[in-house]
Write a protein that holds these residues in place. Structure first.
Motif, PDB file in Angstrom:
ATOM      1  N   VAL A  17       0.848  -1.198   0.000  1.00  0.00           N
ATOM      2  CA  VAL A  17       0.000   0.000   0.000  1.00  0.00           C
ATOM      3  C   VAL A  17       0.881   1.245   0.000  1.00  0.00           C
ATOM      4  O   VAL A  17       0.639   2.187  -0.766  1.00  0.00           O
ATOM      5  CB  VAL A  17      -0.967  -0.001   1.204  1.00  0.00           C
ATOM      6  CG1 VAL A  17      -1.621   1.373   1.374  1.00  0.00           C
ATOM      7  CG2 VAL A  17      -2.029  -1.075   1.032  1.00  0.00           C
ATOM      8  N   ALA A  18       1.920   1.256   0.827  1.00  0.00           N
ATOM      9  CA  ALA A  18       2.829   2.411   0.866  1.00  0.00           C
ATOM     10  C   ALA A  18       3.491   2.618  -0.488  1.00  0.00           C
ATOM     11  O   ALA A  18       3.523   3.740  -1.020  1.00  0.00           O
ATOM     12  CB  ALA A  18       3.886   2.222   1.950  1.00  0.00           C
ATOM     13  N   ARG A  19       4.005   1.552  -1.074  1.00  0.00           N
ATOM     14  CA  ARG A  19       4.704   1.642  -2.362  1.00  0.00           C
ATOM     15  C   ARG A  19       3.774   2.185  -3.458  1.00  0.00           C
ATOM     16  O   ARG A  19       4.115   3.125  -4.179  1.00  0.00           O
ATOM     17  CB  ARG A  19       5.248   0.267  -2.752  1.00  0.00           C
ATOM     18  CG  ARG A  19       6.107   0.248  -3.994  1.00  0.00           C
ATOM     19  CD  ARG A  19       6.699  -1.130  -4.264  1.00  0.00           C
ATOM     20  NE  ARG A  19       7.666  -1.503  -3.232  1.00  0.00           N
ATOM     21  CZ  ARG A  19       7.449  -2.406  -2.265  1.00  0.00           C
ATOM     22  NH1 ARG A  19       6.313  -3.070  -2.204  1.00  0.00           N
ATOM     23  NH2 ARG A  19       8.371  -2.673  -1.361  1.00  0.00           N
ATOM     24  N   GLU A  20       2.586   1.608  -3.579  1.00  0.00           N
ATOM     25  CA  GLU A  20       1.650   2.033  -4.623  1.00  0.00           C
ATOM     26  C   GLU A  20       1.203   3.481  -4.403  1.00  0.00           C
ATOM     27  O   GLU A  20       1.061   4.242  -5.373  1.00  0.00           O
ATOM     28  CB  GLU A  20       0.432   1.104  -4.673  1.00  0.00           C
ATOM     29  CG  GLU A  20       0.752  -0.282  -5.168  1.00  0.00           C
ATOM     30  CD  GLU A  20       1.290  -0.310  -6.591  1.00  0.00           C
ATOM     31  OE1 GLU A  20       0.798   0.446  -7.437  1.00  0.00           O
ATOM     32  OE2 GLU A  20       2.234  -1.088  -6.844  1.00  0.00           O
ATOM     33  N   THR A  21       0.993   3.863  -3.163  1.00  0.00           N
ATOM     34  CA  THR A  21       0.562   5.230  -2.864  1.00  0.00           C
ATOM     35  C   THR A  21       1.673   6.216  -3.177  1.00  0.00           C
ATOM     36  O   THR A  21       1.426   7.267  -3.777  1.00  0.00           O
ATOM     37  CB  THR A  21       0.118   5.341  -1.395  1.00  0.00           C
ATOM     38  OG1 THR A  21      -0.912   4.377  -1.143  1.00  0.00           O
ATOM     39  CG2 THR A  21      -0.420   6.726  -1.094  1.00  0.00           C
ATOM     40  N   TRP A  22       2.909   5.903  -2.779  1.00  0.00           N
ATOM     41  CA  TRP A  22       4.039   6.791  -3.086  1.00  0.00           C
ATOM     42  C   TRP A  22       4.204   6.948  -4.597  1.00  0.00           C
ATOM     43  O   TRP A  22       4.379   8.058  -5.087  1.00  0.00           O
ATOM     44  CB  TRP A  22       5.331   6.219  -2.488  1.00  0.00           C
ATOM     45  CG  TRP A  22       5.569   6.595  -1.067  1.00  0.00           C
ATOM     46  CD1 TRP A  22       4.794   6.285   0.008  1.00  0.00           C
ATOM     47  CD2 TRP A  22       6.674   7.347  -0.567  1.00  0.00           C
ATOM     48  NE1 TRP A  22       5.372   6.786   1.150  1.00  0.00           N
ATOM     49  CE2 TRP A  22       6.513   7.436   0.828  1.00  0.00           C
ATOM     50  CE3 TRP A  22       7.788   7.921  -1.155  1.00  0.00           C
ATOM     51  CZ2 TRP A  22       7.424   8.098   1.637  1.00  0.00           C
ATOM     52  CZ3 TRP A  22       8.702   8.575  -0.352  1.00  0.00           C
ATOM     53  CH2 TRP A  22       8.510   8.668   1.030  1.00  0.00           C
ATOM     54  N   HIS A  23       4.154   5.841  -5.336  1.00  0.00           N
ATOM     55  CA  HIS A  23       4.317   5.917  -6.795  1.00  0.00           C
ATOM     56  C   HIS A  23       3.231   6.797  -7.414  1.00  0.00           C
ATOM     57  O   HIS A  23       3.499   7.530  -8.369  1.00  0.00           O
ATOM     58  CB  HIS A  23       4.286   4.526  -7.432  1.00  0.00           C
ATOM     59  CG  HIS A  23       5.557   3.755  -7.267  1.00  0.00           C
ATOM     60  ND1 HIS A  23       6.753   4.159  -7.809  1.00  0.00           N
ATOM     61  CD2 HIS A  23       5.816   2.587  -6.615  1.00  0.00           C
ATOM     62  CE1 HIS A  23       7.701   3.276  -7.496  1.00  0.00           C
ATOM     63  NE2 HIS A  23       7.157   2.319  -6.778  1.00  0.00           N
ATOM     64  N   ASP A  24       2.027   6.728  -6.886  1.00  0.00           N
ATOM     65  CA  ASP A  24       0.906   7.482  -7.421  1.00  0.00           C
ATOM     66  C   ASP A  24       0.916   8.955  -6.997  1.00  0.00           C
ATOM     67  O   ASP A  24       0.395   9.802  -7.711  1.00  0.00           O
ATOM     68  CB  ASP A  24      -0.411   6.835  -6.965  1.00  0.00           C
ATOM     69  CG  ASP A  24      -1.612   7.441  -7.629  1.00  0.00           C
ATOM     70  OD1 ASP A  24      -1.761   7.257  -8.852  1.00  0.00           O
ATOM     71  OD2 ASP A  24      -2.403   8.114  -6.927  1.00  0.00           O
ATOM     72  N   THR A  25       1.544   9.252  -5.857  1.00  0.00           N
ATOM     73  CA  THR A  25       1.418  10.578  -5.246  1.00  0.00           C
ATOM     74  C   THR A  25       2.621  11.476  -5.444  1.00  0.00           C
ATOM     75  O   THR A  25       2.460  12.675  -5.679  1.00  0.00           O
ATOM     76  CB  THR A  25       1.153  10.420  -3.729  1.00  0.00           C
ATOM     77  OG1 THR A  25      -0.004   9.601  -3.540  1.00  0.00           O
ATOM     78  CG2 THR A  25       0.943  11.764  -3.068  1.00  0.00           C
TER      79      THR A  25
END
Length: 159
Positions: A17-25
């Motif tokens: 969740v952290a990885r996907e959110t960082w990549h998106d944000t």
């Protein structure tokens, strides 16, 4: 959706969740994000967070999948939201608000009088989220991520 205390079994889902959110944000190179997530959310770091007094680590589950998490800690009378992430596919569906409400309730059990949240200044969605919950911008700072300095914003909610 269910909000529950995180367990050691949630470690990989939290990292994802952290990885996907960082990549998106964030506008940070992918390899730097991956290295940062691996460091900040290493098994030992998560184990420490799960076992430290005055700390709450919560996950949001939808259809048996972790779709968000938060991590907060109280020191004296101030609570800090250290992490608050919702997977991009589940944002703007009330997951973050539900996590915040449960985190606030958990930290109030430790006699918290105010909450602070810190986010990268470039995160307009984060600013909108915290200000929508009644937080006000009260300061700023800097954080090193992958050898680059990034501006942070401090939000505070007086209780």
């Amino acid at each position: 959706m269910e909000i529950r205390p995180a367990t050691a079994d949630d470690r990989e889902a939290i990292r994802e969740v952290a990885r996907e959110t960082w990549h998106d944000t964030y506008d940070i190179p992918e390899d730097v994000i991956d290295d940062t997530v691996n460091d900040w959310y290493a098994d030992e770091e998560l184990e420490r967070a799960l076992s430290t007094a005055g700390t709450a680590v919560l996950v949001a589950e939808a259809d048996d999948e972790v779709v968000g998490f938060t991590h907060g800690v109280v020191q004296e009378d101030e609570g800090d939201v250290l992490r608050m992430y919702v997977h991009p596919d589940h944002q703007r569906q009330g997951v973050g608000t539900a996590l915040h409400d449960r985190l606030r309730s958990a930290l109030e059990d430790f006699n918290m009088e105010r909450m602070r949240a810190i986010d990268l200044a470039s995160n307009a969605g984060g600013r909108e989220f915290y200000e929508g919950l009644g937080f006000e911008q009260t300061g700023d700072g800097e954080v090193d991520i992958g050898g680059e300095t990034h501006r942070e914003v401090v939000y505070t909610l007086e209780l």
